[in-house]
Enzyme design. Structure first.
Site, PDB file in Angstrom:
ATOM      1  CG  ASP A   1     -67.879   1.103 -67.775  1.00  0.00           C
ATOM      2  OD1 ASP A   1     -67.625   0.033 -67.181  1.00  0.00           O
ATOM      3  OD2 ASP A   1     -68.315   2.116 -67.203  1.00  0.00           O
TER       4      ASP A   1
ATOM      5  CG  PHE B   1     -54.291  -7.093 -66.495  1.00  0.00           C
ATOM      6  CD1 PHE B   1     -53.473  -7.585 -65.497  1.00  0.00           C
ATOM      7  CD2 PHE B   1     -53.956  -7.352 -67.811  1.00  0.00           C
ATOM      8  CE1 PHE B   1     -52.353  -8.326 -65.798  1.00  0.00           C
ATOM      9  CE2 PHE B   1     -52.822  -8.087 -68.131  1.00  0.00           C
ATOM     10  CZ  PHE B   1     -52.015  -8.574 -67.123  1.00  0.00           C
TER      11      PHE B   1
ATOM     12  CE  LYS C   1     -53.426   0.170 -60.017  1.00  0.00           C
ATOM     13  NZ  LYS C   1     -52.201  -0.081 -60.793  1.00  0.00           N
TER      14      LYS C   1
ATOM     15  CB  SER D   1     -54.341  -9.631 -55.232  1.00  0.00           C
ATOM     16  OG  SER D   1     -53.706  -9.002 -54.141  1.00  0.00           O
TER      17      SER D   1
ATOM     18  CB  THR E   1     -55.196  -8.888 -51.038  1.00  0.00           C
ATOM     19  OG1 THR E   1     -55.853  -9.137 -52.292  1.00  0.00           O
ATOM     20  CG2 THR E   1     -54.255  -7.714 -51.192  1.00  0.00           C
TER      21      THR E   1
ATOM     22  CE1 TYR F   1     -57.367  -5.153 -56.190  1.00  0.00           C
ATOM     23  CE2 TYR F   1     -56.006  -5.890 -54.343  1.00  0.00           C
ATOM     24  CZ  TYR F   1     -56.220  -5.783 -55.706  1.00  0.00           C
ATOM     25  OH  TYR F   1     -55.317  -6.321 -56.575  1.00  0.00           O
TER      26      TYR F   1
ATOM     27  CE  LYS G   1     -57.845  -8.228 -58.161  1.00  0.00           C
ATOM     28  NZ  LYS G   1     -58.062  -8.217 -59.626  1.00  0.00           N
TER      29      LYS G   1
ATOM     30  CE1 TYR H   1     -51.163 -10.623 -61.620  1.00  0.00           C
ATOM     31  CE2 TYR H   1     -51.173  -8.584 -60.387  1.00  0.00           C
ATOM     32  CZ  TYR H   1     -51.617  -9.339 -61.450  1.00  0.00           C
ATOM     33  OH  TYR H   1     -52.513  -8.807 -62.319  1.00  0.00           O
TER      34      TYR H   1
END
Length: 336
Positions: free
Chosen positions: A59, A81, A85, A125, A127, A150, A154, A177
């Site tokens: 973790d 990664f 999400k 992202s 976003t 979220y 990012k 992405y």
């Protein structure tokens, strides 16, 4: 042989990237806390590539465990990664998202700084752009106030990385992405979220398979041709290959700045209803869906201009939406 750490390496995008890394001859170490995947993915990766990656269940919010890992492992590059999400969930549980997505990033960067490690790729992202003023979205589009927690993690993540690159001469690339979908050609790995899916395609496939009663289409009153939200759907294998291209750019010292960012998508926008129709055609299955109200945090439309990534990374998508949807359906059938 370069040794690459992939955090969240048993997740959807992570597992496909691990496969591509191994195909390219990299030695891979995976960290995953198994919060949204299963250990069985490790065996499936091994079946595809013939080589079992080194795996550590950690973790990343636990700083001591992160330090211990880096004490015991020499790393040539990191693809990060590991993060929560789901847009909708992030709005409901913002503190969990900040703790996980920002805390884990900081701990990894601190270890890289302390050990003078280099070559960091961040899973960012689209976003970060919010609702862009112009479509398709280029890298010159302004980063707007995030529509969701979220998206904000990012944005903040990129800011942290950029400042770290300036202060400590780290080289990093953020890949912004769009919407990854599909499954590996072997149908041994794919998108299999634990619990109720938060993304469109696994909900589509689970509805078609009878696992879910019906698919909710969030809003049909957007200013789009059919009223439903538009997104850019990219096959996950194409996305995984973009990470390889970005990694090679850093390892070969071809980056032009300490911190770079690239849009990674198909370059084509598809509405939710268009995706549903394409899936029905690919699967030959009618889909039970209903229109419901808009979902908080969602934007109207987003699709990429990938010109810069095509040129600088020498990368482009190869697979179509139909291929992605067909592979996602084959993957779902294998789970039944």
């Amino acid at each position: 042989m370069k040794k690459i750490l992939v955090t969240g390496g048993l997740g959807f995008i992570g597992s496909h990237t691990v496969v591509e890394l191994q195909h390219e001859g990299f030695e891979v170490i995976i960290i995953d806390d198994l919060s949204n995947t299963t250990i069985g993915v490790l065996d499936n990766i091994t079946e595809i590539t013939g080589k079992k990656p080194d795996f550590h269940q950690i973790d990343l919010r636990k700083k001591k465990e992160v330090t211990t890992f880096f004490d015991n492992n020499k790393i040539d590059g990191i693809i990060h990664f590991a993060a929560f999400k789901a847009v909708g969930e992030s709005v409901q549980n913002p503190l969990d998202y900040y703790e996980n997505n920002i805390g884990s990033l900081v701990y990894i960067l601190q270890e890289m700084r302390n050990r003078k490690l280099d070559n960091f790729i961040f899973s960012s992202s689209c976003t970060v752009y919010g609702q862009a003023d112009e479509l398709p979205i280029t890298e010159n589009a302004p980063v707007k106030k995030a529509e969701s927690t979220y998206g904000n993690t990012k944005q903040i993540g990129e800011e942290i990385i950029e400042e770290t690159c300036k202060a400590h001469h780290l080289n990093a690339i953020a890949l912004r992405y769009f919407n990854p979908i599909g499954a590996h050609d072997s149908i041994k790995i794919g998108e299999l979220p634990l619990g109720v899916p938060q993304n469109l395609i696994p909900f589509v496939t689970q509805t078609a398979a009878g696992i879910r009663k019906e698919l909710s289409v969030f809003g049909d009153d957007y200013p789009t041709p059919d009223g439903t939200a538009i997104r850019d759907y990219i096959h996950v294998v194409d996305l995984a290959k973009a990470h390889i291209a970005a990694l090679k750019r850093l390892l070969n010292k071809n980056n032009k700045q300490n911190f770079e960012f690239f849009n990674v998508g198909s370059g084509k926008g598809s509405s939710v209803l268009e995706v549903i129709k394409a899936f029905e055609k690919a699967s030959k299955k009618p889909l039970n869906y209903k229109i419901v109200g808009r979902r908080e945090g969602d934007i109207t439309a987003a699709f990429a201009d990938t010109t810069i990534a095509n040129k600088e990374l020498n990368w482009k998508t190869e697979k179509t939406l139909d291929e992605a949807l067909s592979s996602a359906w084959k993957w779902q059938l294998k789970q039944s």
